[in-house]
Design a protein around this motif. Structure first.
Motif: not given
Length: 61
Positions: A2-4, A6-7, A56-57, A60
């Motif tokens: 789902s993160d992918l 969303t991105a 992102v690092w 997150r």
């Protein structure tokens, strides 16, 4: 996964807004990009990917 999704959705939103707001500037940018050597394009892509990974690092991590 789902993160992918969303991105990718956010990427499409940002690109859509840019295309709607400044189409002429984006056209000139792509024309300029087309005449750059491949090595410069690759380096720019690697730098952009690295900055994105760092962002992102930081967010997150």
């Amino acid at each position: 996964m789902s993160d992918l999704a969303t991105a990718l959705g956010l990427l499409l939103v940002i690109e859509g807004i840019a295309l709607a707001a400044i189409p002429g500037m984006l056209r000139r940018f792509t024309e300029t990009l087309a005449v750059l050597p491949e090595t410069t394009q690759r380096l720019a892509g690697l730098v952009a990917a690295g900055v994105g990974l760092l962002l992102v690092w930081l967010v997150r991590g």
